[in-house]
Design a protein around this motif. Structure first.
Motif, short mmCIF file in Angstrom:
data_model
loop_
_atom_site.label_atom_id
_atom_site.label_comp_id
_atom_site.label_asym_id
_atom_site.label_seq_id
_atom_site.Cartn_x
_atom_site.Cartn_y
_atom_site.Cartn_z
N GLY A 185 0.78 -1.23 0.00
CA GLY A 185 0.00 0.00 0.00
C GLY A 185 0.81 1.27 0.00
O GLY A 185 0.23 2.35 0.01
N ALA A 189 -0.15 3.49 3.46
CA ALA A 189 -0.60 2.32 4.21
C ALA A 189 0.24 2.12 5.47
O ALA A 189 -0.28 1.79 6.54
N THR A 319 -5.70 3.94 0.08
CA THR A 319 -4.29 4.29 0.02
C THR A 319 -3.84 4.16 -1.43
O THR A 319 -3.46 3.07 -1.88
N LEU A 324 -7.28 -0.22 2.41
CA LEU A 324 -6.65 -0.89 3.54
C LEU A 324 -7.67 -1.06 4.64
O LEU A 324 -8.32 -0.09 5.05
#
Length: 340
Positions: A185, A189, A319, A324
């Motif tokens: 990510g 993330a 993200t 996420l």
């Protein structure tokens, strides 16, 4: 609230500590043992209510954990409102001996500033009432330095070393999980999932605290140091290098989350697959990663996450091109069996 302010250069210079830091773990373990119930602060973030992982609570209640640190220089340096002086966090040296030698070699001017001694010569962010040992240490006393070396080594040998293989393993697992977040990510993330009560809103990372500090990273980046004993964030500002953020482990990294029985107990309420998905999200995951972990299709993973999100158990953030999923505080409480 502590606010870490990032520039574009800082986002390119986020690094992960390579392994467990023996001195940091010893100091944070000693700090925890000085406070009933594992309550403490740390670094430049004292006075906050903290969440202690079950493994650490178990250690705190065991004969090798909990109270028992002898009165002396180490206890005195950690005894005020959970404060940990910066010189006791040596983030670039993982072994105990090397880190301790670097700590006692800290120039006296830096020691005085770290401890707030004398208060008129620098920011008084140190001990509220520095005692005799702290003052002697800040004045370069060889006896105080020897006492610090002896007490820290003794605490490590008696309280931390028996758990050291597990601590090293859990911290490496946490590092792997953070790396997965970064790979899947990106930086968004990684920063979004650092802590359940921490908030990332570009370009600032917000850390809950009883005090308010603004820390500009100034293009030098951020070093993330996971800690087995940490119960909240500790920030170490270094004007010549990256700022250090000591953070607790993911719950799953140190608890063996997939092996407990709580998902089975929740199966009748949520369904077996959905209960398993909830448990797997102790470690935040993208939809793709969640599908791989749960052994279900991508649409099924997305559907289960959506149902749990609607129930207030899961939070979902975008993200970049991915989403996420992570547990909300209610989701954590339900898995722990403490939901109201």
């Amino acid at each position: 609230m502590i606010r870490l302010h990032f520039t574009a250069e800082d986002l390119c210079r986020i690094t992960l500590a390579p392994a467990a830091n023996a001195l940091a773990e010893t100091v944070l373990g000693a700090r925890l043992g000085l406070r009933p119930g594992g309550r403490g602060g740390g670094g430049r973030n004292p006075g906050q209510t903290r969440r202690t992982r079950s493994a650490v609570r178990e250690w705190d209640r065991s004969p090798r954990g909990g109270p028992g640190l002898r009165a002396g220089v180490l206890a005195e340096l950690l005894a005020e409102d959970g404060f940990v002086p910066d010189f006791l966090l040596q983030p670039g040296i993982q072994d105990l001996s090397g880190a301790l030698e670097a700590a006692v070699a800290t120039p006296v001017e830096r020691l005085a500033l770290d401890l707030g001694i004398p208060e008129a010569e620098g920011w008084n962010g140190g001990l509220v009432r520095p005692g005799r040992w702290a003052r002697e240490l800040a004045q370069g006393s060889p006896a105080a330095s020897r006492a610090l070396l002896h007490e820290t080594r003794d605490f490590f040998a008696r309280r931390v070393e028996p758990l050291w293989p597990r601590i090293r393993r859990d911290i490496l697992a946490d590092r792997a999980l953070r790396s997965e977040m970064l790979l899947r990510g990106g930086v968004e993330a990684l920063l979004t999932t650092l802590g359940t009560t921490w908030r990332w809103r570009y370009p600032t990372l917000h850390l809950p605290s009883a005090s308010t500090y603004d820390v500009p990273l100034c293009g030098r980046g951020l070093l993330l140091v996971p800690s087995w004993f940490a119960t909240g964030p500790s920030v170490m500002y270094r004007p010549e290098a990256a700022t250090v953020l000591v953070h607790p482990l993911y719950e799953a990294a140190g608890e063996g989350a997939e092996g407990d029985e709580r998902p089975e107990a929740l199966a009748a309420l949520l369904g077996r697959t959905r209960a398993r998905v909830l448990a797997l999200l102790r470690t935040p995951a993208t939809t793709t990663a969640l599908a791989e972990r749960a052994g279900v299709s991508l649409p099924a993973a997305s559907h289960h996450a959506g149902v749990l999100r609607a129930a207030g158990l899961v939070d979902t953030v975008r993200t970049g091109t991915a989403v996420l999923h992570s547990l909300t505080p209610l989701g954590h409480s339900l898995l722990a069996g403490t939901a109201p």
